[in-house]
Motif scaffolding. Sequence first.
Motif, short mmCIF file in Angstrom:
data_model
loop_
_atom_site.label_atom_id
_atom_site.label_comp_id
_atom_site.label_asym_id
_atom_site.label_seq_id
_atom_site.Cartn_x
_atom_site.Cartn_y
_atom_site.Cartn_z
N SER A 60 -5.55 9.04 3.98
CA SER A 60 -4.64 9.81 3.14
C SER A 60 -5.38 10.76 2.18
N GLY A 61 -6.68 10.77 2.25
CA GLY A 61 -7.44 11.59 1.32
C GLY A 61 -7.39 11.06 -0.10
N GLY A 62 -7.17 9.77 -0.23
CA GLY A 62 -7.17 9.13 -1.54
C GLY A 62 -5.82 9.02 -2.22
N THR A 63 -4.75 9.42 -1.54
CA THR A 63 -3.43 9.31 -2.18
C THR A 63 -2.80 7.93 -2.01
N MET A 64 -3.14 7.22 -0.94
CA MET A 64 -2.58 5.88 -0.74
C MET A 64 -3.58 4.84 -1.21
N ALA A 70 -9.41 -4.25 4.35
CA ALA A 70 -9.73 -3.24 5.36
C ALA A 70 -8.58 -2.25 5.54
N MET A 71 -7.34 -2.74 5.50
CA MET A 71 -6.19 -1.86 5.64
C MET A 71 -6.07 -0.92 4.43
N ILE A 72 -6.29 -1.45 3.24
CA ILE A 72 -6.27 -0.60 2.04
C ILE A 72 -7.32 0.51 2.18
N ASN A 73 -8.53 0.14 2.57
CA ASN A 73 -9.61 1.10 2.71
C ASN A 73 -9.27 2.17 3.74
N GLU A 74 -8.74 1.74 4.89
CA GLU A 74 -8.41 2.67 5.97
C GLU A 74 -7.34 3.67 5.54
N LEU A 75 -6.26 3.19 4.93
CA LEU A 75 -5.19 4.09 4.52
C LEU A 75 -5.62 5.00 3.37
N ILE A 80 0.85 -1.19 0.00
CA ILE A 80 0.00 0.00 0.00
C ILE A 80 0.89 1.24 0.00
N GLY A 81 0.57 2.18 -0.86
CA GLY A 81 1.37 3.40 -0.91
C GLY A 81 0.81 4.36 -1.92
N GLU A 82 1.70 5.18 -2.47
CA GLU A 82 1.26 6.21 -3.40
C GLU A 82 2.09 6.22 -4.67
N ARG A 83 1.49 6.73 -5.70
CA ARG A 83 2.17 6.91 -6.99
C ARG A 83 2.59 8.37 -7.08
N ARG A 84 3.85 8.58 -7.43
CA ARG A 84 4.39 9.93 -7.63
C ARG A 84 4.98 9.99 -9.02
N GLU A 85 4.21 10.45 -9.97
CA GLU A 85 4.58 10.48 -11.38
C GLU A 85 5.01 9.08 -11.82
#
Length: 135
Positions: free
Chosen positions: A71-75, A62-67, A26-31
């Motif tokens: 994160s406001g949808g970034t993770m 559940a962890m994906i949903n929580e993060l 689980i994390g974020e995409r940066r370009e």
Amino acid sequence: MPGVVERLLSYRQLSPASLEAAGVLIGERRENHVVIHAISEPGPGDVRTRFTVVRKGPHHQAMINELYLKSGGTMNYLGEWHTHPERFPVPSNTDKSGWQKEIVFTEPMVLIIVGQSAMWCGKKVGRATKALQAY
């Protein structure tokens, strides 16, 4: 992130009694980059043996949903990880067929197999899976 690598390494199958483990990344995409901030870990409902693992516990989603919400949808979900009881892991035919059926995204997804001495890392884009440099 360093904490993620430490958690992954903690599941290495170093003894003959060690069971396979699995979870999601689980994390974020940066370009053109992905940053893995967290992993889900084995828990209730998962099926684990020495040579197989099936993520069945609802705690992964559940962890994906929580993060995602925190994160406001970034993770979000970035891919999957699991272990192999071998020093230098390589994807099995079961891994490859499972990835083809279950990971269907237009964005690149990350795949990690944690071995006893190294990790196999790959990315899946569409139907193609490509190995990245070993870690």
